[in-house]
Write an enzyme that holds these catalytic residues in place. Structure first.
Site, PDB file in Angstrom:
ATOM      1  N   THR A   1      12.186  -7.146 -11.218  1.00  0.00           N
ATOM      2  CA  THR A   1      11.558  -8.460 -11.384  1.00  0.00           C
ATOM      3  C   THR A   1      10.379  -8.589 -10.423  1.00  0.00           C
ATOM      4  O   THR A   1      10.480  -8.238  -9.250  1.00  0.00           O
ATOM      5  CB  THR A   1      12.597  -9.575 -11.127  1.00  0.00           C
TER       6      THR A   1
ATOM      7  N   GLY B   1       0.808  -1.212   0.000  1.00  0.00           N
ATOM      8  CA  GLY B   1       0.000   0.000   0.000  1.00  0.00           C
ATOM      9  C   GLY B   1       0.843   1.265   0.000  1.00  0.00           C
ATOM     10  O   GLY B   1       0.539   2.232  -0.699  1.00  0.00           O
TER      11      GLY B   1
ATOM     12  N   SER C   1      -3.392  -3.848  -0.408  1.00  0.00           N
ATOM     13  CA  SER C   1      -2.238  -4.502   0.196  1.00  0.00           C
ATOM     14  C   SER C   1      -2.656  -5.900   0.663  1.00  0.00           C
ATOM     15  O   SER C   1      -3.550  -6.038   1.507  1.00  0.00           O
ATOM     16  CB  SER C   1      -1.770  -3.658   1.384  1.00  0.00           C
ATOM     17  N   ALA C   2      -2.005  -6.930   0.115  1.00  0.00           N
ATOM     18  CA  ALA C   2      -2.463  -8.307   0.321  1.00  0.00           C
ATOM     19  C   ALA C   2      -2.499  -8.734   1.785  1.00  0.00           C
ATOM     20  O   ALA C   2      -3.379  -9.493   2.193  1.00  0.00           O
ATOM     21  CB  ALA C   2      -1.569  -9.257  -0.475  1.00  0.00           C
ATOM     22  N   HIS C   3      -1.539  -8.232   2.594  1.00  0.00           N
ATOM     23  CA  HIS C   3      -1.476  -8.757   3.964  1.00  0.00           C
ATOM     24  C   HIS C   3      -2.607  -8.263   4.861  1.00  0.00           C
ATOM     25  O   HIS C   3      -2.737  -8.696   6.006  1.00  0.00           O
ATOM     26  CB  HIS C   3      -0.094  -8.492   4.593  1.00  0.00           C
TER      27      HIS C   3
ATOM     28  N   GLN D   1      -7.508  -0.567   3.946  1.00  0.00           N
ATOM     29  CA  GLN D   1      -8.283  -1.266   4.984  1.00  0.00           C
ATOM     30  C   GLN D   1      -9.642  -1.761   4.480  1.00  0.00           C
ATOM     31  O   GLN D   1     -10.331  -2.473   5.212  1.00  0.00           O
ATOM     32  CB  GLN D   1      -8.480  -0.357   6.209  1.00  0.00           C
TER      33      GLN D   1
ATOM     34  N   CYS E   1       2.103   0.580  12.053  1.00  0.00           N
ATOM     35  CA  CYS E   1       2.882   0.640  10.819  1.00  0.00           C
ATOM     36  C   CYS E   1       4.212   1.343  11.010  1.00  0.00           C
ATOM     37  O   CYS E   1       5.087   1.255  10.178  1.00  0.00           O
ATOM     38  CB  CYS E   1       2.081   1.305   9.717  1.00  0.00           C
TER      39      CYS E   1
ATOM     40  N   ASN F   1      -7.443   3.253   9.486  1.00  0.00           N
ATOM     41  CA  ASN F   1      -6.810   2.083  10.109  1.00  0.00           C
ATOM     42  C   ASN F   1      -6.764   2.150  11.628  1.00  0.00           C
ATOM     43  O   ASN F   1      -6.569   1.141  12.289  1.00  0.00           O
ATOM     44  CB  ASN F   1      -5.391   1.898   9.559  1.00  0.00           C
TER      45      ASN F   1
END
Ligand SMILES: Cc1ncc(COP(=O)(O)O)c(C=O)c1O
Length: 377
Positions: free
Chosen positions: A236, A70, A198-200, A178, A328, A150
């Protein structure tokens, strides 16, 4: 009992997501930019992931750019938009995540960008009159207003914000970290230039996310290097991260209603027990309003708790993970800028409990019992 109530910081990886990622960690090691079969197979898996995410958000695959999360996606949008689009003012609030606020600091120092903070009240609600005044007094504005906060959980009405931005011809970015994976986001239904994921935050892996960049909003590459991500982000690709991100979003969207119902019952129980058992308990922002706040976040102030760190330590000793605000920027003890802004930080400890699909009512009961023991009621 071991209780993890710090899901706004990060969520545990779903086993089904891990299973999807493993083959790409073991056999799928080809570089997606290589032209041989091992590379082409991986490139095709990345593109399938991009298409899946686009389908879930109702946008074009070409509007999704993979990033490291994010923070990078917010930076990518805000910095290049300000530099390239003749922006007179970046309009935001002091309740944003540091991923946005520290971009604003940077832009104001390096680019002399005018940052205009819209007023918010003691509950964290945006003052819409002040928002319109800010838009009226600048010719070309970039607006950055988050979807779900958040720390206090407040949800901003993105459709309303988008309509106002359209009326004043302003560019709109929203930090949706969020809410992606927790709320239905239909990009066909809203006029917005950029959002981020954000995947997590929805049971995917850490270190991977994306920027949705509306086709109508063109900016230059943010990271300069190879031609990955259609020249927008050299380097990559985080292949198994991207595979995990798409799978996590797929599961979250497919099971959204079920998870939402379960998590709301957990949050409701926590509110009810705290209210019944602790005199003078305060809920910060709109976090006790089930309609207007993230169902995953509850932010409380407990009377008599002056030492937040000690309280969190005591919870930790009882195997309860919670947070004192945003995790964070862990390691910093400057307190929550969000709580400071809404003026609710009145000497009482502010504790954020945040929930996931695996949490249960029994865990809530255990946590409230332990809180009572700690504060000795
Ligand atoms: C609202 C918000 N924006 C941005 C971020 C940063 O996301 P990432 O950890 O993927 O860089 C977070 C993480 O807590 C967040 O809650």
């Amino acid at each position: 009992m071991n209780v993890y109530f710090d899901n706004a910081a990060t969520t545990p990886l779903d086993k089904k997501v891990l299973e999807k990622m493993l083959p790409y960690m073991e056999q799928g090691y080809g570089n997606p930019s290589s032209i041989h079969k091992k590379g082409r197979e991986i490139k095709s898996a990345i593109e399938k992931s991009r298409s899946k995410i686009a389908e879930l958000l109702s946008c074009e695959p070409g509007e999704i750019f993979f990033t490291s999360g994010g923070t990078e996606a917010d930076n990518m949008f805000l910095i290049n938009t300000v530099i390239e689009k003749n922006i007179d003012a970046l309009i935001t609030t002091k309740l944003e995540h540091h991923a946005v606020l520290h971009c604003c600091d940077y832009l104001s120092k390096v680019n002399k960008t005018k940052i205009r903070f819209v007023e918010t009240n003691e509950k964290g609600d945006i003052n819409y009159q002040d928002f319109e005044d800010a838009l009226k007094s600048n010719k070309r504005s970039l607006v950055s207003l988050m979807h779900g906060n958040n720390e206090i959980g407040n949800i901003n009405n993105l459709k309303k914000i988008s309509k106002i931005c359209t009326q004043y011809n302003a560019i709109l970015h929203s930090d949706t970290v969020q809410t992606i994976g927790h709320y239905k986001i239909d990009l066909n239904d809203i006029n917005i230039d950029g959002i981020v994921g954000s995947a997590h935050k929805f049971h995917g892996p850490k270190g991977v996310g994306f920027l949705y960049l509306n086709n109508k909003h063109k900016i230059s590459p943010y990271i300069h290097g190879g031609s990955q991500e259609r020249n927008m982000r050299g380097g990559t690709e985080n292949v198994y991260g991207i595979i995990g991100l798409a799978e996590a979003l797929k599961i979250s969207c497919e099971e959204m209603d079920e998870h939402k119902e379960k998590i709301i019952s957990v949050k409701r129980k926590m509110i009810e027990l705290l209210q019944n058992k602790i005199d003078g308990i305060k809920f910060n922002g709109l976090s006790d309003n089930l309609e207007k706040s993230l169902y995953t976040v509850l932010n409380v102030s407990i009377p008599g708790i002056d030492d937040q760190q000690m309280f969190l330590f005591n919870l930790d000793m009882n195997n309860i993970a919670a947070s004192g605000g945003s995790a964070c920027s862990s390691g910093s003890d400057i307190g929550s800028h969000v709580l400071a802004e809404i003026k609710k930080y009145d000497g009482h400890s502010s504790i954020r409990f945040s929930f996931n699909k695996y949490n249960s009512i029994e865990e809530v009961e255990y946590v409230v019992d332990k809180i009572l023991e700690i504060i000795k009621i």
